[in-house]
Motif scaffolding. Structure first.
Motif, PDB file in Angstrom:
ATOM      1  N   ASP A 111      67.130  26.076 101.257  1.00 54.41           N
ATOM      2  CA  ASP A 111      66.835  25.005 100.293  1.00 54.41           C
ATOM      3  C   ASP A 111      69.194  24.838  99.806  1.00 54.41           C
ATOM      4  O   ASP A 111      69.115  25.439  99.943  1.00 54.41           O
ATOM      5  N   PRO A 112      68.892  23.132 100.380  1.00 58.36           N
ATOM      6  CA  PRO A 112      70.225  22.582 100.115  1.00 58.36           C
ATOM      7  C   PRO A 112      71.053  22.538  98.769  1.00 58.36           C
ATOM      8  O   PRO A 112      71.827  22.475  98.756  1.00 58.36           O
ATOM      9  N   SER A 113      69.667  23.105  97.437  1.00 58.43           N
ATOM     10  CA  SER A 113      70.140  22.999  96.795  1.00 58.43           C
ATOM     11  C   SER A 113      70.971  24.071  95.988  1.00 58.43           C
ATOM     12  O   SER A 113      71.994  24.728  94.999  1.00 58.43           O
ATOM     13  N   VAL A 118      72.831  24.865 104.106  1.00 56.67           N
ATOM     14  CA  VAL A 118      72.130  23.376 104.219  1.00 56.67           C
ATOM     15  C   VAL A 118      72.730  22.752 103.773  1.00 56.67           C
ATOM     16  O   VAL A 118      71.967  21.391 103.928  1.00 56.67           O
ATOM     17  N   ALA A 119      72.907  22.688 102.639  1.00 56.03           N
ATOM     18  CA  ALA A 119      73.560  21.330 102.314  1.00 56.03           C
ATOM     19  C   ALA A 119      74.600  20.814 103.481  1.00 56.03           C
ATOM     20  O   ALA A 119      74.444  19.791 103.101  1.00 56.03           O
ATOM     21  N   GLU A 121      74.153  20.556 106.071  1.00 54.95           N
ATOM     22  CA  GLU A 121      74.012  20.232 107.054  1.00 54.95           C
ATOM     23  C   GLU A 121      72.765  19.102 107.281  1.00 54.95           C
ATOM     24  O   GLU A 121      73.082  18.178 107.779  1.00 54.95           O
ATOM     25  N   GLN A 122      72.100  19.190 105.815  1.00 55.96           N
ATOM     26  CA  GLN A 122      71.505  17.765 105.243  1.00 55.96           C
ATOM     27  C   GLN A 122      72.197  16.526 104.924  1.00 55.96           C
ATOM     28  O   GLN A 122      72.070  15.736 105.481  1.00 55.96           O
ATOM     29  N   TRP A 123      73.798  17.058 105.182  1.00 57.38           N
ATOM     30  CA  TRP A 123      74.655  15.802 104.336  1.00 57.38           C
ATOM     31  C   TRP A 123      74.843  15.579 105.790  1.00 57.38           C
ATOM     32  O   TRP A 123      74.990  14.252 105.420  1.00 57.38           O
ATOM     33  N   GLU A 125      73.201  15.338 108.048  1.00 53.97           N
ATOM     34  CA  GLU A 125      72.096  14.540 109.504  1.00 53.97           C
ATOM     35  C   GLU A 125      71.367  13.762 108.376  1.00 53.97           C
ATOM     36  O   GLU A 125      70.425  13.127 109.312  1.00 53.97           O
ATOM     37  N   LYS A 126      71.225  14.344 107.304  1.00 52.61           N
ATOM     38  CA  LYS A 126      70.235  12.858 106.749  1.00 52.61           C
ATOM     39  C   LYS A 126      71.327  12.536 106.091  1.00 52.61           C
ATOM     40  O   LYS A 126      70.497  11.255 104.946  1.00 52.61           O
ATOM     41  N   ILE A 128      72.837  13.054 103.510  1.00 53.40           N
ATOM     42  CA  ILE A 128      72.811  12.942 101.061  1.00 53.40           C
ATOM     43  C   ILE A 128      73.747  14.033 100.729  1.00 53.40           C
ATOM     44  O   ILE A 128      73.605  15.350 101.465  1.00 53.40           O
TER      45      ILE A 128
END
Length: 189
Positions: A111-113, A118-119, A121-123, A125-126, A128
């Motif tokens: 979970d990116p939170s 994962v945070a 990766e989300q930043w 790739e997405k 965020i």
């Protein structure tokens, strides 16, 4: 000149290639002072501020101007520093030291939170960016040991107690130091 060194202020090439960087540093690190990470981060913000003032290639962030807050926002578009209270050198200590792997080295829930990897990766790739990362730890100063969570906030914000159970991250908010004294004694919520 190397592409990037530990003291490089101009991260423009990294940013232009879409690079995103999350750095963390334990505030109880006995080997490397957290001030080094803070000063490095500040030097990048300062470079971005001067870069804007010279009219070089930059994003004006919708007219926020050439002030320091605009340079901070520009820096936070690609680089965030998270200071971890009570954490030693890269891990350990009395603070919340689990935010990507558990104390036993097992992978968390993804979970990116609450997972710094994962945070990131989300930043990337997405698009965020992490607004905070929930870290967990165990208060070893009481018996029985009590698990707790805290939000890690992007510098220069800090986690400030707002209300509720002091062992829960949801009882804290990420806030800037309103009176610029490195303390939250007179800050409003």
């Amino acid at each position: 000149m190397p592409f990037m060194s530990a003291t490089e202020k101009d991260l423009t090439p990294f940013k232009k290639r879409g690079g995103k960087m999350i750095q963390y540093h334990g505030l109880a690190d006995p080997l490397v002072s957290p001030k080094f990470s803070i000063e490095t981060y500040k030097s990048v913000v300062e470079f971005n501020s001067k870069n804007k003032n010279r009219g070089r290639d930059h994003d004006d962030h919708n007219g926020r101007g050439d002030d320091e807050s605009g340079a901070l926002a520009e820096t936070q578009d690609f680089y965030r520093l998270f200071l971890v209270p009570g954490m030693g050198h890269c891990s350990g200590g009395q603070g919340p030291t689990n935010f990507g792997t558990s104390a036993t080295g097992t992978i968390t829930n993804g979970d990116p939170s609450d997972d710094i990897f994962v945070a990131l990766e989300q930043w990337v790739e997405k698009g965020i960016p992490p607004r905070s990362i929930i870290a967990s730890g165990t208060n070893k100063g009481v018996t029985p040991n009590v698990p707790f969570t805290r939000p890690l906030c992007p510098y220069p914000q800090k986690a400030v107690y707002a209300h509720g159970d002091t062992n829960q991250a949801s009882s804290f908010v990420c806030r800037a130091d309103d009176d610029n004294d490195n303390d939250h004694d007179h800050d409003r919520y």
